[in-house]
Write an enzyme that holds these catalytic residues in place. Structure first.
Site, PDB file in Angstrom:
ATOM      1  N   ARG A   1     -12.712  -3.961  -7.215  1.00 42.01           N
ATOM      2  CA  ARG A   1     -12.501  -4.612  -5.927  1.00 42.01           C
ATOM      3  C   ARG A   1     -13.802  -4.591  -5.118  1.00 42.01           C
ATOM      4  O   ARG A   1     -14.506  -3.593  -5.084  1.00 42.01           O
ATOM      5  CB  ARG A   1     -11.400  -3.854  -5.174  1.00 42.01           C
TER       6      ARG A   1
ATOM      7  N   TYR B   1     -11.257   2.846  10.387  1.00 41.61           N
ATOM      8  CA  TYR B   1     -12.462   3.150   9.600  1.00 41.61           C
ATOM      9  C   TYR B   1     -12.821   2.079   8.588  1.00 41.61           C
ATOM     10  O   TYR B   1     -13.760   2.224   7.828  1.00 41.61           O
ATOM     11  CB  TYR B   1     -12.311   4.506   8.888  1.00 41.61           C
ATOM     12  N   LYS B   2     -12.051   0.983   8.534  1.00 37.63           N
ATOM     13  CA  LYS B   2     -12.384  -0.083   7.585  1.00 37.63           C
ATOM     14  C   LYS B   2     -13.261  -1.118   8.287  1.00 37.63           C
ATOM     15  O   LYS B   2     -14.403  -0.828   8.620  1.00 37.63           O
ATOM     16  CB  LYS B   2     -11.095  -0.668   7.013  1.00 37.63           C
TER      17      LYS B   2
ATOM     18  N   ASP C   1       1.113  -4.420   9.030  1.00 43.18           N
ATOM     19  CA  ASP C   1      -0.001  -3.503   8.799  1.00 43.18           C
ATOM     20  C   ASP C   1      -1.269  -4.358   8.677  1.00 43.18           C
ATOM     21  O   ASP C   1      -1.392  -5.177   7.764  1.00 43.18           O
ATOM     22  CB  ASP C   1       0.243  -2.674   7.530  1.00 43.18           C
TER      23      ASP C   1
ATOM     24  N   PHE D   1       0.854  -1.191   0.000  1.00 41.92           N
ATOM     25  CA  PHE D   1       0.000   0.000   0.000  1.00 41.92           C
ATOM     26  C   PHE D   1       0.893   1.245   0.000  1.00 41.92           C
ATOM     27  O   PHE D   1       1.865   1.308   0.758  1.00 41.92           O
ATOM     28  CB  PHE D   1      -0.919  -0.022   1.220  1.00 41.92           C
TER      29      PHE D   1
HETATM   30  C1  PLP Z   1      -6.164   1.942   4.355  1.00 39.16           C
HETATM   31  C2  PLP Z   1      -4.737   1.663   4.611  1.00 39.16           C
HETATM   32  C3  PLP Z   1      -3.935   2.602   5.258  1.00 39.16           C
HETATM   33  C4  PLP Z   1      -4.530   3.943   5.619  1.00 39.16           C
HETATM   34  O1  PLP Z   1      -3.671   4.859   6.154  1.00 39.16           O
HETATM   35  P1  PLP Z   1      -4.259   6.265   6.607  1.00 39.16           P
HETATM   36  O2  PLP Z   1      -3.168   6.899   7.350  1.00 39.16           O
HETATM   37  O3  PLP Z   1      -5.480   5.987   7.439  1.00 39.16           O
HETATM   38  O4  PLP Z   1      -4.677   7.023   5.401  1.00 39.16           O
HETATM   39  C5  PLP Z   1      -2.621   2.270   5.531  1.00 39.16           C
HETATM   40  N1  PLP Z   1      -2.112   1.067   5.158  1.00 39.16           N
HETATM   41  C6  PLP Z   1      -2.868   0.153   4.505  1.00 39.16           C
HETATM   42  C7  PLP Z   1      -2.282  -1.158   4.122  1.00 39.16           C
HETATM   43  C8  PLP Z   1      -4.194   0.432   4.206  1.00 39.16           C
HETATM   44  O5  PLP Z   1      -4.933  -0.454   3.559  1.00 39.16           O
END
Ligand code: PLP
Length: 413
Positions: A372, A223-224, A198, A127
């Site tokens: 997705r 938030y997911k 992560d 990511f």
């Molecule tokens: C959604 C996501 C993030 C989000 O990071 P933010 O700081 O909340 O924008 C980070 N790492 C991964 C792998 C994600 O899927």
């Protein structure tokens, strides 16, 4: 294989021990929401809870609420609840900042804990924020540190004597490919490296056990799958054995051992609180706590099992109903090594997703050509997957995607 039909899906719903959780969310009637891995749905209890925190705790309690309503303990209290979902001890998790900021704090802490080692190893195509935060942390720390990215296939062999930290996303954001957390952690430790997982696409959907795997560090999103609301604060995990030695580079006063003594010199808190920086976002924490409490009522192995079933159903139905349309599964065929979303390649992916959203099926698009679908086990029904694939079939059979308005790229996909 006999053809799958709606009856089959309805029977799966009737037998689903998690089915009652759907009523604990507010979802629009006309929408099939397959994007809970980008922004989780709204728990039915959240609006009233927010109203109480705003009107009563803030409006009437005012500053007294830091103590009377236990605001000051919220990062640890909610962190402790998340710990139960990811196989950590309650004192090993805290809610703070965003996932990106937490990555920065833990990356720098890990580099400083492995002096002499200069490489951070990650996966090519991880990511973006994970790779960007490594780059920024390296620039801030200096000392000749470097980022090495490898494709998954050759990653393990790159864990050598110079690697300070291995940073990986447990469930790949695009393909949903899972790493074997225990095996990779073991391999990192054999070389003397620390590991940071992560969990953004795992926490709240998959059955995780950080401590059984021996993990050092982890971060994840609020938030997911935790349904904490847009921009909810994130969480971080530091194994207890590292509490005395790892330090946050963002030495804000909330991470101080005695913030209200107002001394000039920084002294980190002896426990996980040392990874706090500034004043915690109480409104965000309140919404997140509702989401976390809700998942806390579900059995994680059951949730993870339903994730697998939902993804398998989607893959099989797309093959059965949309075989003519040229979708190609992106990511693993084997259920056991897949997270809770499925993606398909299609050259017209962007326009297809726009046409599907116009028809009430909300998924998302990930460049360059992946559509997705996040298949949240807590509130999706098997019959929802049936209906979503029926609408996808229509979009493809009638070429509804083939319109100029669906090709205009929005800022957020
Ligand atoms: C959604 C996501 C993030 C989000 O990071 P933010 O700081 O909340 O924008 C980070 N790492 C991964 C792998 C994600 O899927």
């Amino acid at each position: 294989m006999t053809a799958l039909d709606l009856q089959h899906c309805l029977a799966l719903d009737a037998a689903d021990p998690l089915a009652h959780f759907r009523d604990m969310f507010l979802l629009p009637e006309d929408v099939l929401y397959l994007d809970g891995n980008s922004l989780g749905a709204l728990p039915a209890a959240t609006p009233d809870r927010m109203s109480e925190v705003v009107r009563s705790q803030w409006g009437i309690g005012l500053i007294r609420s830091w103590t009377a309503s236990h605001w000051i303990e919220a990062p640890q209290r909610v962190g402790g609840k998340i710990a139960g979902l990811i196989g950590a001890k309650t004192n090993e998790v805290i809610v703070a900042d965003s996932t990106s900021v937490n990555l920065f704090k833990l990356i720098v802490a890990a580099l400083q804990a492995r002096p002499g080692r200069r490489t951070i190893l990650s996966e090519a195509g991880n990511f973006p924020t994970d790779l960007y935060m490594i780059q920024g942390a390296i620039a801030a720390v200096g000392g000749g540190c470097r980022l090495e990215t490898r494709p998954r296939e050759t990653l393990l062999e790159a864990i050598g004597e110079d690697v300070a930290l291995v940073l990986l996303t447990h469930a790949h954001y695009k393909t949903a490919d899972l790493f074997d957390m225990a095996a990779v952690t073991r391999r990192a430790h054999e070389s003397g490296a620390l590991i940071l997982w992560d969990l953004s696409h795992s926490a709240g959907a998959l059955d995780l056990d950080l401590n059984a795997a021996g993990a050092d560090l982890a971060v994840g999103c609020g938030y997911k799958y935790l349904n904490g609301g847009p921009g909810a604060p994130a969480f971080l995990f530091v194994a207890e054995r590292h509490h005395a030695t790892l330090c946050s580079p963002l030495t804000g006063w909330m991470g101080h051992a005695h913030p209200f003594e107002f001394t000039d010199d920084y002294m980190p808190a002896p426990d996980i609180r040392r990874f706090l920086c500034g004043t915690p976002p109480i409104l965000g924490l309140a919404a997140l706590e509702v989401g976390v409490d809700l998942i806390g009522q579900a059995d994680m192995p059951l949730l993870a099992g339903k994730s697998q079933q939902l993804c398998r159903l989607m893959i099989d139905l797309v093959e059965q109903e949309c075989g003519f349309a040229g979708f190609e599964l992106l990511g693993p065929q084997r259920d056991a090594i897949r997270g809770s979303h499925v993606s398909f390649h299609h050259a017209e992916g962007y326009a297809i997703m726009q046409a599907l959203i116009a028809d009430g099926v909300i998924g998302d698009f990930r460049a360059p050509d992946a559509i997705r679908f996040g298949l949240t086990p807590l509130y999706l029904r098997f019959a929802d997957i049936w209906e979503a694939v029926q609408r996808l079939r229509k979009v493809m059979a009638e070429r509804r995607w083939d319109q100029d308005e669906y090709r205009v790229r929005a800022t957020i996909t």
